[in-house]
Design a protein around this motif. Structure first.
Motif, PDB file in Angstrom:
ATOM      1  N   ILE A 161       3.569  -1.109   4.209  1.00 58.61           N
ATOM      2  CA  ILE A 161       2.678   0.017   3.896  1.00 58.61           C
ATOM      3  C   ILE A 161       3.480   1.298   4.067  1.00 58.61           C
ATOM      4  O   ILE A 161       4.143   1.491   5.090  1.00 58.61           O
ATOM      5  CB  ILE A 161       1.442   0.052   4.824  1.00 58.61           C
TER       6      ILE A 161
ATOM      7  N   VAL B 265       0.835  -1.209   0.000  1.00 57.37           N
ATOM      8  CA  VAL B 265       0.000   0.000   0.000  1.00 57.37           C
ATOM      9  C   VAL B 265       0.868   1.257   0.000  1.00 57.37           C
ATOM     10  O   VAL B 265       1.895   1.312   0.681  1.00 57.37           O
ATOM     11  CB  VAL B 265      -0.921   0.038   1.253  1.00 57.37           C
TER      12      VAL B 265
ATOM     13  N   PHE C 197      -2.600   0.802  -4.174  1.00 58.96           N
ATOM     14  CA  PHE C 197      -2.215  -0.480  -3.582  1.00 58.96           C
ATOM     15  C   PHE C 197      -2.036  -1.541  -4.665  1.00 58.96           C
ATOM     16  O   PHE C 197      -2.496  -1.382  -5.796  1.00 58.96           O
ATOM     17  CB  PHE C 197      -3.228  -0.945  -2.527  1.00 58.96           C
TER      18      PHE C 197
END
Ligand SMILES: O=c1ccn([C@@H]2O[C@H](COP(=O)(O)OP(=O)(O)O[C@H]3O[C@@H](CO)[C@H](O)[C@H]3O)[C@@H](O)[C@H]2O)c(=O)[nH]1
Ligand SMILES: [Mn+2]
Length: 359
Positions: A256, A164, A213
């Motif tokens: 992320i 992400v 993402f």
């Protein structure tokens, strides 16, 4: 002569998902950056309204009638009258990557006055590893002109796959209603030239306004929770997706990132309307966060779907005491995975589908 390797366009591997209730004139400003990409427009609200899309864009548009037709009874897991409907776009896409953006987000400028190609920066973030296991104090070590600092273990410098890329916003910040009410004129003017990996074991408030993402890696976890019409909560759809996604990324050794790119968020939504939507969430999150902080997934859960179903069971067991809404949400999480697997058959779930069809 610049030696910086150019960032691949990924124009045939990335869809841009836009939730909307209005005409998409904002695309004019993004045309230089978006025109080569396929758009998936998720029209919320009244399906009879015609959404105007500027000429020259390649897109598919889904309204509520389409969602009901495609998903049948499973459409119940897709929110109505809330930007959470955007996750339907993730489900119907066939591409490896997703970038989602709101229709009141425009091209921002960096401190030199240069227009920011937000999509290019998201692609850079997604194509380079993350470092959730050990914090690099010079931020993104894979960025041109940076590296790992002294004391960073060499055994950890390969990093992990990035799932992400969470971008930020200049001008109108993504504040909750109480903060918006107290600071109605506050604008975000700070451009922080940094991308950071969110450390393993740490949750974060994921905003769906400027988000990209790897759909093949983490797509099934990106369910924007049941909000809007008929629900006791709103404006926690992206937060819910972010908390589930972070727990699953930590379990599956995925990363992320947050920071660059910035977009220019042009419009503050009504803080009084937002307060009504957020009211329950402001109380409930004091119990939801400890739930996610202590959530554990079994080693048998090796796919995103398996992790998500396991998490849904825990939501039903541990959060329903807060409000019956969480039983409904947990069921919707399972329906989402069933719908995802139906629309995205893979070897594994095809086998399951064929077994269940023989019963
Ligand atoms: O009922 C609706 C309302 C709006 N949309 C579309 O969703 C996005 C965001 O709408 P808007 O910019 O008006 O709202 P914000 O408060 O700025 O949104 C932020 O809060 C989060 C709410 O969950 C959201 O993720 C953030 O971006 C626009 O594209 C609207 O057209 C909708 O689809 N349905
Ligand atoms: Mn907005």
């Amino acid at each position: 002569m610049s030696t910086t390797p150019s960032t691949p366009l990924l124009k045939d591997e990335l869809d841009i998902v836009i939730p909307t209730i209005r005409n998409l004139d904002f695309l004019e400003q993004w045309r230089p950056f978006f025109e080569k990409y396929h758009l998936i427009i998720v029209q919320d609200g009244d399906p009879s309204k015609v959404i105007k899309v500027p000429e020259g864009f390649d897109y598919e548009l889904y309204n509520r009638n389409d969602i009901n037709r495609i998903l049948g009874p499973k459409a119940s897991c897709i929110s109505f009258k809330d930007s959470a409907c955007r996750c339907f776009g993730y489900m119907v896409s066939k591409k490896k990557y997703i970038f989602t953006i709101d229709d009141d987000c425009f091209v921002a400028k960096d401190p030199t006055g240069k227009e920011i190609n937000a999509l290019q920066q998201h692609i850079k973030n997604l194509l380079s590893p993350s470092t959730p296991h050990f914090f690099n104090t010079l931020y993104d070590p894979y960025r041109e002109g940076a590296d790992f600092v002294r004391g960073y273990p060499f055994s950890m410098r390969e990093g992990v796959k990035t799932a992400v890329s969470h971008g930020l916003w200049l001008n109108i910040p993504d504040y909750d209603a109480p903060t918006q009410l107290v600071k109605p004129r506050e604008r975000n003017t700070r451009y922080v030239d940094s991308v950071m990996t969110i450390p393993k074991g740490t949750l974060f408030p994921m905003c769906g306004m400027n988000l990209a993402f790897d759909r093949e890696v983490i797509g099934p976890a990106m369910y924007f929770g049941l909000m809007g019409d008929g629900q006791p909560i709103g404006r926690y759809d992206d937060m819910w997706a972010g908390w589930c996604t972070k727990v699953i990324c930590d379990h599956l050794n995925l990363g992320i990132k947050t920071g660059l790119p910035y977009i220019w968020h042009s419009k503050a939504s009504n803080p009084f309307v937002n307060l009504k939507k957020e009211y329950n969430g402001i109380f409930w999150q004091e119990e939801i966060i400890p739930f996610f902080q202590t959530a554990t997934l079994s080693k048998e859960s090796t796919t995103v779907q398996a992790c998500y179903i396991e998490l849904a069971k825990q939501v039903k067991e541990k959060l329903s005491k807060i409000d019956p809404y969480f039983t409904k949400l947990a069921d919707a999480m399972v329906t989402w995975i069933e719908a995802w697997d139906e629309l995205n058959p893979t070897g594994e779930n095809l086998a399951k589908l064929s077994i269940s069809s023989k019963k």
